[in-house]
Design a protein around this motif. Structure first.
Motif, PDB file in Angstrom:
ATOM      1  N   SER A  88       8.125   5.609   6.739  1.00 38.51           N
ATOM      2  CA  SER A  88       8.610   5.723   5.351  1.00 38.51           C
ATOM      3  C   SER A  88       7.745   6.695   4.563  1.00 38.51           C
ATOM      4  CB  SER A  88       8.590   4.341   4.666  1.00 38.51           C
ATOM      5  OG  SER A  88       9.456   3.465   5.300  1.00 38.51           O
ATOM      6  N   LEU A  89       6.413   6.635   4.812  1.00 37.94           N
ATOM      7  CA  LEU A  89       5.510   7.546   4.112  1.00 37.94           C
ATOM      8  C   LEU A  89       5.763   8.993   4.556  1.00 37.94           C
ATOM      9  CD1 LEU A  89       3.154   7.714   2.142  1.00 37.94           C
ATOM     10  CD2 LEU A  89       1.588   7.429   4.081  1.00 37.94           C
ATOM     11  N   HIS A  90       6.003   9.161   5.837  1.00 34.82           N
ATOM     12  CA  HIS A  90       6.321  10.487   6.385  1.00 34.82           C
ATOM     13  C   HIS A  90       7.579  11.048   5.726  1.00 34.82           C
ATOM     14  CE1 HIS A  90       7.159  13.595   9.449  1.00 34.82           C
ATOM     15  NE2 HIS A  90       8.413  13.138   9.411  1.00 34.82           N
TER      16      HIS A  90
ATOM     17  N   GLU B  61       0.825  -1.201   0.000  1.00 35.99           N
ATOM     18  CA  GLU B  61       0.000   0.000   0.000  1.00 35.99           C
ATOM     19  C   GLU B  61       0.860   1.252   0.000  1.00 35.99           C
ATOM     20  OE1 GLU B  61      -2.862  -0.055   3.080  1.00 35.99           O
ATOM     21  OE2 GLU B  61      -3.868  -1.882   2.379  1.00 35.99           O
ATOM     22  N   LEU B  62       1.972   1.180   0.709  1.00 32.53           N
ATOM     23  CA  LEU B  62       2.901   2.303   0.708  1.00 32.53           C
ATOM     24  C   LEU B  62       3.364   2.616  -0.703  1.00 32.53           C
ATOM     25  CD1 LEU B  62       4.821   4.335   2.086  1.00 32.53           C
ATOM     26  CD2 LEU B  62       6.437   2.445   2.383  1.00 32.53           C
ATOM     27  N   GLN B  63       3.726   1.561  -1.463  1.00 31.94           N
ATOM     28  CA  GLN B  63       4.190   1.761  -2.828  1.00 31.94           C
ATOM     29  C   GLN B  63       3.083   2.369  -3.699  1.00 31.94           C
ATOM     30  OE1 GLN B  63       5.584  -2.342  -3.440  1.00 31.94           O
ATOM     31  NE2 GLN B  63       7.574  -1.460  -3.995  1.00 31.94           N
ATOM     32  N   ILE B  64       1.850   1.914  -3.455  1.00 28.35           N
ATOM     33  CA  ILE B  64       0.726   2.484  -4.213  1.00 28.35           C
ATOM     34  C   ILE B  64       0.654   3.979  -4.010  1.00 28.35           C
ATOM     35  CG2 ILE B  64      -1.791   2.528  -4.390  1.00 28.35           C
ATOM     36  CD1 ILE B  64      -1.750  -0.465  -3.692  1.00 28.35           C
ATOM     37  N   PHE B  65       0.712   4.432  -2.740  1.00 26.95           N
ATOM     38  CA  PHE B  65       0.602   5.870  -2.447  1.00 26.95           C
ATOM     39  C   PHE B  65       1.783   6.629  -3.032  1.00 26.95           C
ATOM     40  CE2 PHE B  65      -2.008   4.394   1.345  1.00 26.95           C
ATOM     41  CZ  PHE B  65      -3.203   4.685   0.724  1.00 26.95           C
ATOM     42  N   GLN B  66       2.956   6.007  -2.958  1.00 30.71           N
ATOM     43  CA  GLN B  66       4.139   6.677  -3.501  1.00 30.71           C
ATOM     44  C   GLN B  66       4.016   6.861  -5.012  1.00 30.71           C
ATOM     45  OE1 GLN B  66       7.193   4.092  -2.053  1.00 30.71           O
ATOM     46  NE2 GLN B  66       7.639   5.356  -0.257  1.00 30.71           N
ATOM     47  N   GLU B  67       3.567   5.796  -5.691  1.00 29.01           N
ATOM     48  CA  GLU B  67       3.410   5.893  -7.146  1.00 29.01           C
ATOM     49  C   GLU B  67       2.329   6.918  -7.498  1.00 29.01           C
ATOM     50  OE1 GLU B  67       5.331   4.645  -9.296  1.00 29.01           O
ATOM     51  OE2 GLU B  67       6.491   3.353  -7.960  1.00 29.01           O
ATOM     52  N   GLY B  68       1.263   6.973  -6.666  1.00 34.64           N
ATOM     53  CA  GLY B  68       0.217   7.967  -6.909  1.00 34.64           C
ATOM     54  C   GLY B  68       0.748   9.380  -6.808  1.00 34.64           C
ATOM     55  N   ILE B  69       1.560   9.637  -5.799  1.00 38.53           N
ATOM     56  CA  ILE B  69       2.158  10.973  -5.629  1.00 38.53           C
ATOM     57  C   ILE B  69       3.010  11.311  -6.838  1.00 38.53           C
ATOM     58  CG2 ILE B  69       3.804  12.294  -4.251  1.00 38.53           C
ATOM     59  CD1 ILE B  69       1.037  11.934  -2.990  1.00 38.53           C
ATOM     60  N   LYS B  70       3.781  10.308  -7.339  1.00 41.75           N
ATOM     61  CA  LYS B  70       4.623  10.565  -8.514  1.00 41.75           C
ATOM     62  C   LYS B  70       3.775  10.948  -9.723  1.00 41.75           C
ATOM     63  CE  LYS B  70       8.365   7.479  -7.134  1.00 41.75           C
ATOM     64  NZ  LYS B  70       9.084   6.213  -7.437  1.00 41.75           N
ATOM     65  N   VAL B  71       2.599  10.313  -9.836  1.00 41.90           N
ATOM     66  CA  VAL B  71       1.700  10.668 -10.940  1.00 41.90           C
ATOM     67  C   VAL B  71       1.242  12.108 -10.807  1.00 41.90           C
ATOM     68  CG1 VAL B  71      -0.526  10.178 -12.004  1.00 41.90           C
ATOM     69  CG2 VAL B  71       0.954   8.282 -11.309  1.00 41.90           C
TER      70      VAL B  71
END
Length: 1939
Positions: free
Chosen positions: A1869-1871, A1816-1826
């Motif tokens: 990590s998200l922080h 889920e962390l990777q999902i949010f990170q990829e979303g931010i990159k988008v």
């Protein structure tokens, strides 16, 4: 026993007490002795005497020395029985006396002479069993007499005399020369000239000699050999006129002496002792030669010819020369030191006696030279030269002409046994000499006969050299044939009236020789293919003249007397032998004349006593011979025993009867040819020819001639009638055999005559004739093939058997019934019962054992042939057999043998039913086991053999019910039986047992050896197990079939147990190889490495035994050592299929530590190397080859095994000194070419293995190859002239092949090293990985590369020429090629076939590396003699000099392409995968070079042909490696075509000034129309090939399978690694195809390519963990990208069509989500989304922006964003990131408008739903990159809004200071991720950032707190490693090639 006791009035209990074997004291025995003696002399029944002798033997065994008081009484009783009329009693008495002599000293001291005389008498009239038993007794007693030292004190004084060896030998010699008669009587008979020693006695004494020496042992023989040899040779001296009174006696006596020498020297001595024995024989020959020289020095011719001294030497020399030849033949190349010893002068001694006055000696010397040449092929050519020189020099000597012509013929006969052959020119020299002898024969009447015989003998011998030699001289031979035969009837009449007896003798000799030479040209002989129809018409003399001459021979004989009798017989024999070989059509017009001559021959008035044993055995069924005399069976003594089968007036076969047999192929291995006397041979040939001729004449004539033959039998009487009947029956049997084989028929009248003839023979007193007649009886029924006729024959036999009471009739007709069933498979159920009933009755006729034997044998034939029909009769038959086994006395061994055959047949009939458990089957099985047990207890060895065969059958069908322990016990006891047939039965049974139960058999044998005292081979089995005992037996055994059985048995045991008993098997092989190793050769090499220093020299352990224990293998022969080396290779192969630890030293050591019982091959590597070294450096050439094979296998299997103690090194590295030392002797000048060739292969394997990393060490082996290359460079002059030119070809090609392999490996290492350097992160690592050797090896090869390249190309040109079809033969170079001569092209072709592939690969690599420009050679010197393009232009240098470099390069390309295509087009079944791979790699190397690639690209037809050939290779070869290599060549061909099309387009643009035009010129396949013609289209051929590959891996792609009614398709599948590689390679090729086409052509192929690419995607889109894509999906996507980005998609003429097709393709991909009937529901969503992304990003906007498709694509991404699979969500974000960043707004904006809001909403949910895991962390990170990407690409006026959306999302990810410490790693990590992004966004969009912060104090406070809380970490620490890694992983996915 009870039965005969009651008959004699004795008390059975009293007698049984006397037969107690063990535990009987001396006193009871003394009391019972008188009773025994009284019984012995009062009983008249032989059965009683037989039983008493066996009882006495058992008592002596049990009592031992305690029976001493009774020894004399027993001795007297046994003496009288030793000459009993019953053979069984004699055998029993001999066994009793053999037991007695163990304790009775007087037998081999005071009574020795009388004992010997008694044994001589016992031999008179004896049978084989008696001779075996009595000879064993006599030999043992005499050996005891020689060995006696000091008798014990208890022995009488008179027995204390020790007998000397000379006295014992004189005693045996007396028996051999005088027989059993007294000295005075024998002397009187000699004076009268009336007596002859019985053959029985002489054969028996001969066997006694062998037993005598065998008992004393090999060491004794070695010590006393000179005395023994002198005595044995004296037996045949003419001075002992008793032995050689007549020629018949002389031949028989020579056989006996040869047998003694062969059995003792050949059987008891090791190889070193045999060499010493050969030297002694040479000395004996020299002494005899001096006697001859002394007499021949007398100038008086009369004295010379009549000298008795010369005659006295002939038989002695014959025996000595034959034994010397056999001895050297058996030694093989290990005899080389013997010939090199100048003090012995072996060759000089043999050649010197070639001039002996006796023709027998000259022939024996010639045969000895033949044996030397076979054993030592290097001596063949020098011996030929020497003999040819002598015959030329001594042409005026009749002895020299005949003697050296015999020698040359014998040497030519040896060529077939020497694979390396002789120089081709020798045939020409010999032909010229023969022609000269024939032409000069008439010049000197004293030499006419000898020169004529010698000339034709040489021509006939040359014919055996094969078509290559004969075809060159055929014209000259034809001319000679024409000169020797009359051409017309007129010539025939003219020659009849001239000449004298001597002239006719010369004429007959010449014509017989010519016929013999012609025979070698016939089909089924040496040069059958040379005899074409045209040649036949020229060489065969006019038939009518030939047969007319035969018919007139009788009148010539009457005119000139009996001196022409023998030459005329020989002439007729040669003619008959020739006609037998020729097709009957060739003499069809003369059949009548031939038939009359044959009838006269068969009924000649001077026919003497018939020798039925020469003619009839071949006409009898082999199984039927078992019921006749044991002499007809195969035994160890067959060589001497067969002379007893012949009548006293018939001689044994001997070489002097037919000198022409000296060059013919050996039927019996190394034994001397034994042709029968011409009188017998001509009858044998006439009877065979009669069968052929009579079958081909008219029916009326056949009837007439048969009637004439029948009358001739009636009109003769006595012995002559028997002889005529025998000859006619032989002829008729041959007729029936021929008619049956050719499927012809006989008329009713002829049948009647044949029936009468055969019926008479069935009632002949000669049992062999009855046997042959029964065979003819059955063949007659087979020919007629009529049920009524067959029933009539059976009825005749029934009637005869019912009425007749004589033995002859009963035996003949009972066998006739069995033969009928054998040939016709039974004659119906109605007759089966009748046959069985009659035979039941006859088999119970106890008054005649012969009748019982024949009847039971016939019954066994019926049981075999009846099959299932016999089931109803099994039970009564089995009862009968069991009853007879118990009732028939054991003395009738022949009856018991027939009973054994019946039992065997019954077991076979029952078959697997014997496994049943019901009562009836159990009873039958018990009866079978009972019968076997009874036969096992029979004293007859042949009966025991039958028992073992029955048990073998039982074990096959019912293994659980056979006691394996007792069976193995029986087998081990009889392993060394003196009876050959028993040993064969034992080994046949063992071979079957070990196939299923090898371990159990081995264990039982070892247990038996430990527990048993009576085991024959117990010592060996105790020490080395059954395996070692079999190896020892193999070393001693001489019977070829038995040796083969032993080898197969050992192979089965090795296959089953080698891995489990690894140490045992290796020790056995090591013992065998080390037992006679050359110690000097072993110790001269420093084989020990530093780490082995403390263990000492293992080689000395292998080759010497200082512990004093006897070696289990004493001096094994070279053949046994070769077998041991072969076993090592098999052991390695077995281990390879077993545990991987066998080839992993670290794992092996670890497992050995965990369990010491574990044993692995790699732990024995030092032993393997040493064994290979010992074998490779032996004197035996065969063993050297085996050793090199073993070394090669060891290198290949162990080269890659790392040394755990020294990283970077391999374990083989420590043995490089051993390897070099093993190879070095193979490169000496005297080494045969085949060994050098094999050593070159080992050298290349060693260098290529990469074991040696140091170049200085590598140079040791490299230098050996350099020396060979120097030898090749020196040309034909430097090569050996000892062998055929093809042997030099083999050696040269082996050298070139070895260099090719080394060069290929060097280039491959160089390439891989360069790639490693490019890919290496740390340059130091690459240096450590071995870069210097990689470059160094190539540098080593490059030194000689200029020379090698020319030689490689020359070899390839030779190969190309040799593979041309036959119709181009006239265009071949007359002088041959670079490395072969025209005459030896056939033999050379085989060597080229085994070497060309690697040479081709190396040559292609070299040409590629030079770019087809060779700076070291001019264009004129491409190769040495010929090239495929210049072979018809002459060989002058001017013709070659005009070639331009372009022509030279073209020739080379065509050479490599031509060889490759020819090979790939016509793949033979024996084509190896290595050759195929090398050929494909050569094509790859060729296509790597620009120049040949341009040539192939510009020649479309050539490219199509190559593709078709490769397509066929893919279809016919399943190997993935081969298919991948083929696809790589296909790819290179397509690339070449692409380059060609691009070049044409570029040239057109430049030429037309159209470089700036938007449209491309029309080039490529398809032109303007777009049509692709099959067979003429490169693209179409490629599509066919790729479809073939894809459909074989994915059958669902076949439209024919998927186009029908839709069925629910299979799930997507994961292909194997090989399958994935093949599919990937095919897709890569497909993606390249549009570039080869014109725009219209690309439109034609695009649907197919898209269908296949998307089909692969659909069928292999399997979900993998982590969202990874399978290799096939990746390949499919890459192929799609290549297709979508093709220039053809943008070309003006194809743009619209491409756009439409690509839209359809995208729709097809989209349809994968919503398939019909729900198929493919488990497709990987990520794979499909990636495919859509590839379409979106790679195609023009027209393809993907149409609303319907765009809408569906957006829906798929929306659905993916909503997916519950986090991997799908993450991959979707990544793909959208790529789409959003696409520079064309027309493509990216619709997706942004549709999906951006959804992405923002999902990111804003984080406050509500915190991420719980990394996914889920990777999902949010990829979303931010988008979102960040959206911010970047947004227009300035909209960017602030996007930043305003992004900042709250990022700030919401921040944690408060107090929550930071307790947060999970995911939230932390998200922080960190959010904070890092905020720190980057703030400065970049500062105004927007400030506005947002000002508008939201809460967000500002949260951000400030986070910044303050992480200020130190932000300043010092880099971003989270985990986040960094995640980002890196994401970027890797985004940067895949297809996006």
């Amino acid at each position: 026993m009870h039965t005969w006791c009651s008959l004699e009035g004795l008390d059975p209990m009293e007698l049984e007490l006397s037969m107690i074997v063990n535990g009987v004291s001396c006193c009871p025995l003394c009391g019972l002795s008188p009773l025994f003696l009284t019984l012995l002399f009062s009983l008249w029944q032989s059965q009683g005497r037989y039983e008493i002798m066996l009882s006495l033997q058992s008592i002596l065994t049990g009592l031992g020395a305690a029976a001493a008081p009774c020894h004399r009484d027993i001795y007297k009783a046994a003496r009288s029985c030793l000459t009993d009329r019953s053979m069984a009693v004699r055998c029993a008495a001999a066994k009793c006396l053999l037991e007695l002599q163990n304790e009775a000293v007087f037998m081999w001291s005071t009574d020795l002479d009388s004992m010997a005389t008694l044994c001589f008498k016992s031999f008179e009239g004896s049978n084989y069993d008696v001779r075996i038993s009595v000879s064993k007794l006599l030999g043992t007693v005499l050996a005891k007499a020689v060995l006696a030292k000091h008798p014990g004190a208890a022995a009488p004084k008179q027995s204390a005399r020790r007998t000397s060896l000379e006295e014992v030998l004189e005693l045996l010699g007396t028996g051999f020369l005088r027989g059993s008669s007294g000295f005075l009587r024998a002397s009187g008979d000699v004076l009268k000239g009336s007596s002859s020693v019985s053959k029985d006695v002489r054969v028996g004494v001969t066997q006694a000699y062998v037993v005598f020496v065998s008992t004393l042992g090999g060491a004794w023989l070695e010590k006393n050999f000179a005395i023994f040899l002198s005595h044995i040779l004296s037996l045949v001296s003419q001075l002992n006129s008793k032995a050689t009174q007549t020629q018949i006696d002389a031949v028989c006596c020579r056989r006996c002496v040869s047998f003694i020498l062969r059995a003792t020297i050949g059987g008891l001595l090791g190889e070193k002792a045999q060499i010493a024995a050969a030297k002694d024989i040479c000395q004996a020959i020299w002494k005899l030669k001096k006697v001859v020289d002394a007499v021949l020095s007398d100038g008086n011719l009369e004295t010379r010819l009549s000298s008795t001294d010369v005659a006295a030497t002939q038989h002695t020399l014959v025996c000595a020369l034959q034994e010397l030849g056999n001895l050297i033949h058996s030694l093989g190349t290990t005899a080389a030191p013997l010939l090199q010893d100048s003090s012995t002068g072996l060759l000089d001694s043999v050649i010197s006696v070639v001039l002996h006055p006796s023709i027998s000696v000259r022939l024996a010397a010639a045969w000895c030279l033949h044996c030397i040449a076979v054993a030592l092929p290097s001596q063949l050519t020098p011996l030929l030269d020497r003999c040819l020189e002598r015959i030329t020099t001594l042409k005026s000597s009749p002895e020299a002409v005949t003697g050296f012509s015999f020698a040359v013929a014998a040497l030519l006969g040896a060529v077939t046994h020497c694979p390396l052959g002789i120089p081709h020119g020798k045939g020409k020299i010999i032909m010229a000499l023969a022609e000269d002898l024939l032409c000069s024969a008439a010049q000197n009447s004293r030499l006419s006969l000898q020169r004529t015989q010698a000339g034709w003998l040489l021509i006939a011998a040359v014919m055996t050299l094969g078509p290559a030699v004969v075809s060159c001289h055929l014209a000259r031979v034809l001319l000679l044939w024409k000169c020797v035969f009359p051409v017309s009837p007129k010539d025939l009449e003219t020659e009849k009236s001239r000449g004298d007896s001597f002239t006719w003798q010369v004429t007959l000799e010449g014509r017989a020789g010519a016929l013999c030479a012609l025979k070698s040209l016939c089909p089924r002989t040496y040069c059958g293919e040379v005899l074409t129809e045209e040649v036949f018409q020229q060489c065969v003399p006019p038939p009518h003249c030939t047969f007319s001459f035969v018919s007139r021979l009788s009148s010539i004989l009457k005119t000139y007397g009996n001196s022409l009798k023998t030459p005329s017989v020989v002439y007729r024999q040669r003619l008959y032998e020739l006609l037998i070989l020729l097709p009957p059509e060739t003499y069809k017009g003369n059949l009548s004349a031939i038939l009359k001559e044959l009838a006269a021959e068969l009924t000649a008035p001077d026919t003497q006593a018939a020798a039925s044993t020469c003619l009839l055995p071949a006409l009898c069924h082999p199984d039927d011979l078992l019921i006749l005399s044991p002499l007809l069976q195969e035994t160890d003594h067959r060589f001497i025993e067969e002379q007893l089968l012949l009548g006293n007036g018939v001689a044994c076969g001997s070489l002097e009867y037919d000198p022409y047999s000296i060059y013919e192929k050996d039927v019996e291995g190394d034994s001397v040819p034994k042709p029968l006397p011409p009188v017998l041979s001509v009858i044998s040939s006439a009877s065979k020819l009669f069968g052929v001729v009579c079958a081909n004449v008219e029916e009326a004539q056949r009837f007439q001639i048969l009637e004439q033959l029948l009358n001739s039998i009636k009109h003769t009487k006595g012995a002559r009638q028997q002889a005529v009947q025998l000859h006619i029956v032989c002829a008729v049997s041959n007729l029936l055999k021929y008619v049956a084989g050719s499927k012809r028929s006989l008329g009713p009248e002829v049948r009647r005559l044949v029936l009468t003839l055969v019926l008479g023979a069935l009632e002949s007193p000669n049992p062999l004739l009855r046997c042959a007649a029964s065979e003819a009886w059955a063949r007659l029924a087979q020919v007629v093939d009529d049920g009524v006729f067959t029933a009539g024959l059976a009825q005749v036999s029934f009637d005869k058997l019912k009425s007749a009471r004589d033995v002859v009739t009963r035996t003949g007709h009972s066998l006739a019934l069995g033969s009928l069933h054998r040939y016709l498979g039974g004659i119906g159920p109605q007759h089966l019962s009748s046959c069985i009933g009659v035979l039941y009755t006859l088999s119970q006729d106890s008054t005649s054992p012969d009748v019982q034997t024949w009847a039971l044998h016939s019954l066994s034939l019926i049981i075999d042939s009846a099959g299932a029909l016999y089931h109803v009769h099994v039970e009564p038959t089995l009862s009968l057999v069991t009853m007879l086994l118990l009732n028939v006395p054991p003395t009738h061994a022949e009856v018991h043998q027939s009973l054994g055959r019946c039992l065997n047949a019954l077991i076979t009939t029952l078959g697997p039913e014997l496994q049943g458990n019901n009562t009836s089957v159990s009873t039958l099985r018990t009866s079978c086991l009972l019968g076997c047990a009874v036969m096992q207890d029979n004293p007859g060895c042949l009966v025991q053999a039958q028992a073992i065969s029955c048990l073998q059958q039982l074990h096959m069908f019912a293994p659980r019910h056979v006691n394996l322990s007792s069976l193995v016990s029986c087998l081990c006891v009889n392993l060394c039986s003196p009876y050959l047939l028993l040993r064969r039965a034992v080994l046949a049974c063992l071979r079957q047992l070990v196939q299923r139960e090898a371990a159990e058999v081995s264990e039982h044998a070892v247990l038996l050896a430990r527990d048993s005292r009576d085991l024959a081979a117990d010592t060996n089995i105790r020490e080395v197990g059954l395996e070692g005992a079999l190896l020892a037996l193999l070393d001693k055994e001489t019977d070829k079939s038995l040796c083969q059985d032993i080898r197969e048995t050992l192979h089965h045991m090795l296959t089953s147990m080698a891995v489990e008993k690894l140490s045992l098997w290796l020790k056995l092989c090591k013992d065998v190889l080390a037992a006679s190793a050359d110690f000097a050769a072993v110790t001269c090499v420093d084989t020990m490495q530093e780490e082995e220093g403390d263990r000492g020299d293992d080689a000395s352990v292998l080759t010497s035994r200082s512990d004093g224990k006897p070696h289990p293998f004493s001096n094994p022969r070279w053949a046994t050592r070769v077998f041991a080396a072969d076993c090592i290779c098999r052991i390695i192969d077995q281990c390879e299929n077993s545990n991987s630890a066998h080839f992993d030293i670290a794992l092996a050591q670890e497992m050995k530590k965990s369990d010491s019982r574990n044993d692995f091959l790699v732990l024995h590597l030092s032993d393997l190397i040493r064994m290979a070294f010992m074998a490779a450096t032996d004197h035996s050439d065969q063993l050297r080859l085996s050793g090199l094979d073993t070394l090669l296998l060891v290198i290949r299997r162990f080269a890659d095994i790392a040394e755990p103690e020294f990283p970077g090194h391999v374990i083989l590295e420590q043995y490089q000194a051993n390897v070099g030392a093993a190879l070095r002797p193979a490169f000496t000048s005297e080494t045969p070419p085949d060994i050098t060739a094999k050593a070159c292969q080992v050298c290349s394997a060693w260098i290529a293995s990469g074991v040696v990393s140091d170049l200085n060490d590598l140079r040791r082996v490299h230098q050996l190859l350099v020396s060979s290359l120097t030898k090749v460079q020196a040309g034909k002059e430097a090569l050996s002239h000892l062998y055929n030119e093809s042997a030099s070809t083999m050696e040269i090609l082996a050298v070139l092949k070895a260099w090719a392999e080394v060069y290929i490996i060097a280039v491959q290492r160089h390439k891989s090293h360069k790639q490693t350097l490019k890919a290496a992160v740390n340059p130091e690592d690459s240096v450590k990985s071995g870069s210097p050797p990689a470059d160094g090896l190539l540098d080593l090869v490059c030194t000689d590369l200029g020379t090698l390249s020319r030689l490689w190309l020359a070899a390839l040109q030779d190969f190309a020429v040799l593979t041309l079809p036959a119709e181009f033969a006239s265009q071949l170079p007359v002088e041959g090629g670079a490395f072969y001569t025209a005459e030896t092209s056939e033999n050379a072709r085989l060597h080229y076939h085994s070497s060309w592939a690697l040479i081709l690969h190396a040559a292609a690599l070299w040409l590629t590396s030079t770019g087809f420009a060779d700076p070291d050679e001019g264009a004129a010197n491409l190769s040495r003699p010929v090239t495929p393009t210049s072979m018809c232009q002459g060989s002058s240098s001017s013709g070659a000099a005009v070639k331009s470099p372009e022509d030279v390069y073209t020739d080379r390309v065509h050479l490599i392409l031509g060889i490759s295509v020819e090979f790939l087009c016509s793949l033979r079944s024996d084509a190896t995968m290595e050759s195929l791979a090398s050929c494909l790699h050569a094509l790859q190397a060729l296509l790597d070079a620009p120049w040949p690639r341009s040539k192939i690209g510009s020649d479309q037809d050539l490219g199509i042909e190559l593709l078709n050939v490769l397509h066929r290779v893919i279809l016919t070869r399943e190997s993935p490696a081969i298919q991948l290599a083929s696809l790589e060549v296909v790819r290179q061909i397509i690339c070449a075509a692409q380059e060609h099309v691009k070049e044409k387009r570029r040239s057109a643009e430049v030429d037309d000034g159209a470089s700036e035009k938007e449209t491309l010129p029309e080039f490529g396949e398809g032109k303007d129309t777009g049509g692709l013609v099959p067979g003429k289209s490169l693209v179409f051929a490629t599509l066919e090939l790729c479809v073939c590959i894809l459909v074989r891996q994915l059958p669902e792609l076949n439209p024919k399978l998927t186009g029908g009614p839709r069925v629910k398709a299979a799930k997507p599948q994961t292909l194997s690694e090989e399958g994935s590689k093949l599919v990937t390679a095919a897709l890569v090729i497909l993606a390249e195809l549009p570039a080869v086409c014109s725009p219209e052509g690309s439109i034609s192929i695009l649907p197919t390519i898209l269908y296949l690419a998307i089909g692969v995607l659909r069928e292999t889109a399997v979900k993998l963990p982590g969202g990874q894509l399978s290799s096939t999906v990746t390949a499919s996507l890459q192929a799609l990208k290549g297709i979508l980005t093709s220039p053809m998609a943008r070309a003006e003429k194809s743009h619209a069509a491409w756009t439409s097709l690509l839209q359809n393709a995208l729709a097809t991909v989209l349809d994968c989500w919503s398939p019909v009937d729900g198929e493919h529901q488990e497709l990987d969503e990520v794979s499909l989304l990636t495919a859509i992304t590839v379409f979106i990003l790679s195609t023009s906007p027209e393809v993907t922006t149409i609303p319907c498709l765009q809408k569906r694509c957006i829906e798929k991404f929306k659905a993916a964003l909503e997916s519950k699979d986090p991997v799908v969500q993450m991959k979707t974000y990544q793909l959208l990131h790529s789409i959003f960043q696409f520079p064309n707004p027309a493509i990216s904006y619709p997706y942004i408008y549709s999906l951006a809001s959804s992405i923002v909403e999902k990111l804003q949910e984080i406050d509500k739903r915190k991420p719980e895991d990394t996914a889920e962390l990777q999902i949010f990170q990829e979303g931010i990159k988008v979102l960040e990407a959206l911010v970047t690409i947004a227009e300035e006026q909209h960017r602030s809004q996007l930043v305003a959306c992004l900042l709250p999302v990022l700030i919401s990810f921040l944690l408060e200071e107090n929550a930071l410490g307790s947060a999970t790693s995911v939230m932390r990590s998200l922080h960190d991720f959010a904070l890092q992004n905020l720190m980057q966004i703030g400065p970049r969009y500062s105004s927007v950032f400030r506005n947002v912060m000002a508008s939201s104090p809460a967000m500002r406070a949260r951000l400030e707190a986070a910044v303050k809380g992480n200020q130190e970490s932000v300043r010092v620490e880099p971003p989270s490693k985990h986040a960094k890694n995640l980002g890196r992983n994401s970027s890797i996915q985004l940067k895949t090639n297809f996006l």
